[in-house]
Design an enzyme around this catalytic site. Structure first.
Site, short mmCIF file in Angstrom:
data_model
loop_
_atom_site.label_atom_id
_atom_site.label_comp_id
_atom_site.label_asym_id
_atom_site.label_seq_id
_atom_site.Cartn_x
_atom_site.Cartn_y
_atom_site.Cartn_z
N ASP A 275 -15.35 7.54 -4.71
CA ASP A 275 -15.20 7.45 -3.26
C ASP A 275 -14.26 8.53 -2.74
O ASP A 275 -13.54 9.16 -3.50
CB ASP A 275 -14.60 6.08 -2.90
N LYS A 297 -18.16 7.81 1.88
CA LYS A 297 -18.94 7.54 3.10
C LYS A 297 -18.22 8.11 4.31
O LYS A 297 -17.02 7.92 4.47
CB LYS A 297 -19.08 6.03 3.31
N MET A 408 -8.24 -0.24 7.49
CA MET A 408 -9.15 0.53 8.34
C MET A 408 -8.91 0.25 9.82
O MET A 408 -9.84 0.18 10.62
CB MET A 408 -10.62 0.18 8.01
N1 SAH Z 1 -10.89 -1.16 -1.70
C1 SAH Z 1 -9.78 -0.54 -1.04
C2 SAH Z 1 -9.90 -0.56 0.46
C3 SAH Z 1 -11.01 0.26 0.99
S1 SAH Z 1 -11.06 0.26 2.73
C4 SAH Z 1 -8.49 -1.23 -1.48
O1 SAH Z 1 -8.53 -2.27 -2.14
O2 SAH Z 1 -7.42 -0.71 -1.18
C5 SAH Z 1 -10.18 1.73 3.10
C6 SAH Z 1 -8.87 1.41 3.79
O3 SAH Z 1 -7.90 1.05 2.84
C7 SAH Z 1 -8.26 2.59 4.51
O4 SAH Z 1 -8.83 2.74 5.77
C8 SAH Z 1 -6.82 2.17 4.61
O5 SAH Z 1 -6.63 1.21 5.63
C9 SAH Z 1 -6.63 1.46 3.29
N2 SAH Z 1 -6.04 2.36 2.30
C10 SAH Z 1 -6.60 2.76 1.14
N3 SAH Z 1 -5.75 3.55 0.44
C11 SAH Z 1 -4.64 3.64 1.16
C12 SAH Z 1 -3.39 4.28 0.99
N4 SAH Z 1 -3.13 5.02 -0.10
N5 SAH Z 1 -2.45 4.14 1.94
C13 SAH Z 1 -2.69 3.39 3.03
N6 SAH Z 1 -3.83 2.77 3.25
C14 SAH Z 1 -4.82 2.88 2.34
#
Ligand code: SAH
Length: 501
Positions: A275, A297, A408
């Site tokens: 991803d 995506k 998000m």
């Molecule tokens: N499966 C992922 C989430 C995917 S949705 C998980 O468990 O973390 C993607 C969202 O995750 C982003 O829009 C943001 O809100 C959050 N996110 C992912 N990585 C991040 C990071 N390093 N710092 C802050 N927010 C993060």
């Protein structure tokens, strides 16, 4: 391509002695039921006794006094005790001897007497008095790894052991036994050439993955079906078996926050579908020759998930081991559920590896505890896309002593704030935005709910970022100290002094 002259087998680097001499020959000694003597009764002696007992030796300890660990060992009848000083006659019939006293003269006497009798001797911390040394050991019996610096740098040898230890799955020994138990069956079922190819597929395929994940029933059925296929097809050609998929949570993006299992599977994958949230620093941990395919995506892209599904099926059908790398955890806003539905429907073996989800990483990096005995007893993860969702209990989310993490949510920040305010959140309800948690350039912005959207816009916060709301968002470990020292306020129900204890 012409081979370089020195790459010929048995060439310059082979037996002709061009390589540096080895100080020791690493071998594994069978001690089961054989007598061994330990001279010395201290803590170091106790450690050596423990190893020898594990290897099944009949251990006798010669020492006037005893460390408590050794007393326990004697009480359990795991070793015998001669309560006196060392005498050379005690060496009669011994398979090996260890001297672990702090008296140099005794150690020298043990070494001399043992050498005269050709009995292998180790004198702790004295390679010059020893004819063998103890390596740093990784025990995944029956798999054993021994690391030695030939006495030059024991601390370095231990460090090497730790690094190897981290790479070896905890159930490696179980896998070796699983294979050992089935050797006879395979011998009967397959010819010599086919056997080798078969075992290669077992250690690199679904059977091993399942044993290592603790699913022996699944492993047994994968093994049986692999054996059936091997009997039917010509295995001597090494035809590929069925592929499998590793659905791996890669955490917030810092490679040090990968789980050990994520790393192990990443290093055996042939193909990696990753991803947008997965940075190069993590992809670099994969095998050099693995095929890497970006499947991130864009917002509003509806066809990409279909393409991912197609690729998963296509590579698995070609017998590949596919690592599907997702940011954070695969089952938190990751569509991991849909992907395993697809794999299950097509009978493709898969394994799910949890990862540190962004909420947990952001909370840890910002030092915002998601729950805290004074501030919050529950936490909810919500997607920012849910801002128009009337099914959600917004009143519960707006409660001060409940923590909510919005994933998000950056684009929807003003709408989320308005929604919470309408549901009863106060203007000064604490909020924090964490940008790039656990990644270079991480930022933490805190404000009252009424100001958080303006602050994030003013600071030009960019994805990935998430929003934490609730009393915990105003938490600061440093502030808590004076508060804890002050008299308790009437509202505090859990005495905070306990929290410090
Ligand atoms: N499966 C992922 C989430 C995917 S949705 C998980 O468990 O973390 C993607 C969202 O995750 C982003 O829009 C943001 O809100 C959050 N996110 C992912 N990585 C991040 C990071 N390093 N710092 C802050 N927010 C993060």
């Amino acid at each position: 391509m012409r081979p370089a002259p020195e790459s010929a087998p048995g060439g310059a680097a082979g037996l002709s002695g061009a390589r540096a001499r080895m100080d020791y020959l690493p071998v594994f000694l069978r001690l089961d039921g054989r007598p061994a003597l330990i001279v010395g009764g201290g803590r170091v002696a106790a450690r050596k006794v423990a190893w020898l007992v594990r290897a099944g030796a009949r251990v006798t300890v010669v020492a006037p006094g005893m460390h408590t660990d050794l007393e326990a060992c004697i009480n359990r009848a795991e070793c015998a005790h001669l309560q006196r000083g060392f005498e050379p006659g005690q060496l009669a019939g011994m398979a090996l001897v260890v001297a672990a006293t702090d008296d140099r003269a005794v150690n020298v006497a043990v070494s001399d007497a043992a050498r005269q009798r050709n009995i292998p001797v180790n004198v702790v911390d004295s390679p010059e008095l020893s004819t063998f040394i103890f390596p740093a050991i990784i025990d995944r019996s029956p798999i054993l790894v021994a690391v030695s610096s030939a006495g030059a740098a024991p601390v370095l040898a231990r460090r090497v052991r730790e690094q190897i230890e981290a790479l070896l799955p905890a159930r490696l020994g179980r896998l070796a036994r699983f294979m050992g138990e089935r050797r006879g069956d395979v011998q009967k079922a397959l010819g010599f050439l086919a056997r080798r190819a078969f075992w290669e597929r077992i250690v690199t395929g679904a059977t091993a993955t399942r044993v290592l994940a603790g699913n022996e029933a699944g492993a047994a059925s994968a093994f049986a079906s692999e054996l059936r296929t091997s009997q039917l097809t010509s295995c001597a050609t090494g035809a590929s078996g069925s592929g499998e998929v590793y659905l791996i949570g890669s955490g917030p993006g810092d490679p040090d926050l990968l789980t050990l299992r994520a790393l192990q599977l990443l290093q055996q994958a042939d193909v990696i579908l990753y991803d947008r949230l997965v940075p190069d620093a993590i992809l670099e941990r994969a095998r050099r020759d693995a095929e890497r395919i970006a499947v991130g995506k864009e917002v509003g892209d509806r066809t990409q998930q279909q393409r991912i599904h197609q690729l998963l099926l296509q590579f698995a059908a070609a017998g590949k081991r596919v690592a599907r790398l997702k940011g954070g955890d695969p089952f938190v806003f990751g569509r991991g559920g849909e992907e395993i539905e697809l794999l299950a429907a097509h009978n493709i073996p898969y394994i799910v590896v949890p990862g540190i989800t962004a909420a947990l990483a952001a909370a840890a990096c910002a030092e915002i505890p998601l729950t805290h005995r004074r501030l919050a007893h529950s936490v909810t993860f919500v997607t920012g896309h849910a801002v128009g969702d009337t099914q959600l209990d917004w009143q519960a989310l707006a409660a001060l002593h409940h923590t909510v993490v919005f994933y998000m949510g950056l684009a929807q920040l003003p709408a989320i704030v308005a929604r919470l305010r309408a549901a009863g959140a106060r203007a000064d309800h604490p909020a924090a935005v964490i940008e790039r948690a656990a990644l270079p350039g991480q930022r933490v912005l805190r404000a009252e709910l009424q100001h958080i959207a303006a602050l994030a816009a003013g600071e030009q916060v960019a994805p990935p970022a998430l929003l934490i709301v609730g009393a915990v968002a105003a938490f600061s470990a440093a502030d808590a100290l004076p508060r804890l020292a002050a008299p308790l306020s009437a509202k505090v129900t859990n005495p905070p002094a306990e929290a410090l204890a």
